[in-house]
Design an enzyme around this catalytic site. Structure first.
Site, PDB file in Angstrom:
ATOM      1  N   THR B 139      22.939   9.684  33.288  1.00  0.00           N
ATOM      2  CA  THR B 139      24.041   9.019  32.292  1.00  0.00           C
ATOM      3  C   THR B 139      25.262   9.604  32.748  1.00  0.00           C
ATOM      4  OG1 THR B 139      22.801   9.411  30.457  1.00  0.00           O
ATOM      5  CG2 THR B 139      24.841   9.085  29.862  1.00  0.00           C
ATOM      6  N   GLY B 178      21.297  17.836  30.517  1.00  0.00           N
ATOM      7  CA  GLY B 178      20.782  19.201  29.994  1.00  0.00           C
ATOM      8  C   GLY B 178      20.924  20.362  31.269  1.00  0.00           C
ATOM      9  N   GLU B 421      17.868   9.087  26.254  1.00  0.00           N
ATOM     10  CA  GLU B 421      16.808   8.630  26.906  1.00  0.00           C
ATOM     11  C   GLU B 421      16.497   7.021  26.432  1.00  0.00           C
ATOM     12  OE1 GLU B 421      14.775   9.657  29.316  1.00  0.00           O
ATOM     13  OE2 GLU B 421      16.053  11.547  28.840  1.00  0.00           O
TER      14      GLU B 421
END
Lengths: 193, 468
Positions: B139, B178, B421
């Site tokens: 992303t 993350g 996702e």
């Protein structure tokens, strides 16, 4: 088919069938919407965008059908009669609640009569009563350890209030009886007022 | 033990342990699950300060300490089955996300799914031993689910046999992965591949971002934490800016697509192979959502038999709030949903394993079904569960707002599933694309298989009038 395709609300197989027909009807609706947009000489991309609400709804109905189907199929693998019975009640509740919440779709597709919506509401109430004695056992079956659940309200032993009080006392604000902000701000403020 | 809850358990009409075995897919699995749980919960190395009373940096620090201990213990106990690792991890971190989630859940699986044997030799064992700590950087600040819109570029330079990785704009800065901010020293970076002057679309590259010894960011790399979020306090979701960073040609994941020494591009057998890791995660999210809802129902239903409030019959003692029909109407449909989604989670995981097995044997025929189903079910379940947890919280009245109930934490850690996702509306539209295509194939007389086979059935054949 409208008017003939009446669902038997106490039969899970029949409920799976109406979910399937609802999904089929909404996929058809979305596909027709794209065709209509294309008929207005819209590009395929614009036709798709102008049908997107219908398309999302079709996907939602498809997924809902798959979930109801898988739940029903799972029941076929359960041999213990007492567990089969309680899970069957849950499966019916899941399916009927979904029909009630989306009754417009089912009625529009000719799968449900207006009078049946009331029957479904009444049946849901029956199912809620049936589930009441097993509610705690059904959540106990998930078998969450207290440490893993980490919830004062959800403790296995149900001793909520004493532990809620104990937990609150651990708050960093309770580290001292008088918080330093009193001496820093409130007390000086008093002398200025 | 609270007397109300004792009485509730005495009223049950079925054996709880038998149902637990069904949910675990067998008594042996229940036994093993409890063994693992006991290993973790009795281990003083995993004791923690209540995170509700810690600042974010302290929560991250505590989580890293536990993750490091966890890796050692997994080795010590020889736990290597992926499902058992996931469960061990969820016990250590009490179902909270943790700094190594992306390393264990995406970086390693991406290597397993997309690396060549030579790349496996180079990267896998160092990653397994945490010398390499990786994340999955897809992303961007200005781009999310629409992968073709990603701006990061990887331009092949045949003179040096390197790729030049670059973030050409502010909006192309990688954002949200993350573990990217402070934990990882490598990232699988998704970038538009340019070779011989042609863009070949999105491909995955292993990019070193921090020095393996000092952990300092490497030249050309700007990396850091994106700041506090709605939940996910233990995770250092990060940003990454690449300023013409050069990586060897061998760092492009080349199990399927390839770039030869001279820059010649070899296409993969299917464009969708790139997204295998995402499909894997989506299939896990369905079960994860079910688990979050099961926990929320456990909390709300147990509390509803302990809590007494108001009156049903004037003058009589306050009843358990679960005796109110409105409370049952709030919670029992959600309990039914928790069971439905648990079984759905088992189904999609089995389907994923079956179809990826076929894919590894060269059979790609069911891949579109897997993509469509995992996308749709991920969206369907996460939307439903997010709303459902909120209902559970409200069903607990004022105490549901306390962090001690755990409901606020469950909620903030599960709602991001609606956007990561793949943002849910876009996921639903991907499923719809497959449905419409299948519908058109059925109309043209083609036979359909899988969950969409009903689109080819004649409508009146299946449902007959039923007696009312």
């Amino acid at each position: 088919a409208a008017g003939q395709t009446v669902v038997d609300i106490s039969d899970l197989a029949s409920l799976v069938d109406v979910y399937k027909l609802r999904a089929m009807s909404l996929v058809e609706l979305a596909a027709n919407s794209i065709q209509e947009e294309l008929g207005k000489r819209k590009s395929h991309a614009h036709a798709w965008n102008n049908s997107a609400i219908d398309l999302v709804r079709a996907s939602d109905a498809h997924c809902h059908y798959v979930v109801v189907k898988v739940f029903t199929e799972k029941l076929g693998q359960i041999s213990d009669p007492a567990i089969h019975s309680v899970l069957s009640t849950l499966a019916q509740l899941y399916a009927l609640r979904g029909i009630k919440q989306n009754s417009g779709d089912f009625m529009l597709a000719g799968l449900l009569k207006g009078s049946q919506v009331l029957q479904i509401s009444a049946r849901i109430k029956e199912l809620l009563s049936q589930l009441r004695p097993n509610a705690v056992a059904l959540v106990d079956s998930f078998d969450f350890n207290d440490k893993s659940l980490n919830s004062v309200l959800g403790r296995y032993d149900g001793n909520v209030y004493e532990n809620l009080f104990e937990w609150a006392r651990k708050s960093p604000l309770n580290a001292t009886e008088v918080h330093e902000s009193f001496h820093k701000y409130l007390k000086p403020l008093r002398s200025k007022l | 033990m609270n007397p109300d809850i004792i009485r509730e358990r005495q009223n049950a009409t079925f054996d709880v342990e038998t149902l637990t075995n069904i949910l675990d897919l067998g008594p042996e699995k229940t036994k093993r699950r409890r063994e693992i749980e006991s290993l973790v919960l009795s281990d003083p190395d995993f004791n923690e300060k209540d995170p509700n009373f810690l600042a974010r940096s302290e929560r991250y620090d505590q989580a890293v300490r536990k993750s490091a201990a966890m890796i050692l213990k997994l080795r010590e106990y020889g736990i290597s089955d992926p499902e058992e690792i996931l469960f061990y991890k969820s016990c250590v971190h009490r179902n909270r996300p943790e700094p190594l989630d992306l390393h264990l859940g995406m970086f390693l699986p991406t290597l397993l799914g997309q690396a060549t044997p030579e790349q496996m030799d180079r990267f896998f064992m160092p990653a397994w031993n945490l010398k390499i700590i990786g994340t999955y950087a897809q992303t961007e600040m200005g781009h999310g689910t629409h992968l073709r819109g990603l701006e990061t570029t990887a331009t092949y330079d045949p003179a040096t046999q390197e790729f030049v990785m670059n973030s050409p704009t502010v909006s192309s800065i990688k954002w949200w992965p993350g573990g990217l901010g402070k934990t990882s020293n490598h990232a699988v970076v998704l970038a538009q591949l340019f070779t011989q002057g042609i863009c070949h679309g999105l491909h995955a590259f292993i990019v070193p971002i921090r020095d393996l010894d000092t952990h300092e960011p490497l030249p050309g790399i700007t990396v850091g934490d994106i700041g506090p979020k709605f939940g996910f306090s233990e995770v250092d979701n990060g940003f990454l800016k690449l300023n013409h960073v050069r990586i060897p040609r061998e760092n492009m994941l080349m199990k399927y697509a390839k770039v030869d020494l001279d820059g010649t591009y070899v296409k993969p057998p299917s464009d969708k192979l790139m997204y295998g890791t995402m499909v894997f995660i989506r299939s896990l999210i369905v079960g994860e959502s079910a688990r979050a809802l099961a926990k929320s129902c456990t909390i709300a239903i147990r509390y509803s038999v302990v809590r007494h409030q108001s009156e049903i019959q004037p003058g009589e003692p306050e009843p358990q709030i679960l005796d109110f029909q409105t409370q049952q109407d709030k919670l029992f449909p959600l309990l039914a949903m928790a069971y439905a989604f648990t079984f759905m989670g088992q189904y999609i995981r089995e389907t994923y394993q079956r179809i990826t097995g076929d894919i590894s044997m060269g059979d790609f025929s069911e891949m579109p079904e897997l993509h469509a189903l995992s996308a749709g079910l991920k969206a369907f379940t996460t939307w439903a569960v997010s709303s459902a947890i909120e209902v559970c919280r409200m069903a607990c009245g004022g105490h549901g707002y306390s962090r001690s109930s755990a409901l606020p934490d469950i909620y903030v850690d599960i709602t991001p599933n609606c956007t990561y996702e793949g943002e849910n509306t876009v996921m639903m539209l991907q499923t719809a694309r497959y449905l419409v295509k299948s519908y058109q194939q059925a109309k043209a007389g083609q036979r359909l298989s899988g969950t969409v086979s009903y689109l080819g059935e004649a409508r009146q054949q299946r449902l007959q009038p039923q007696p009312m």
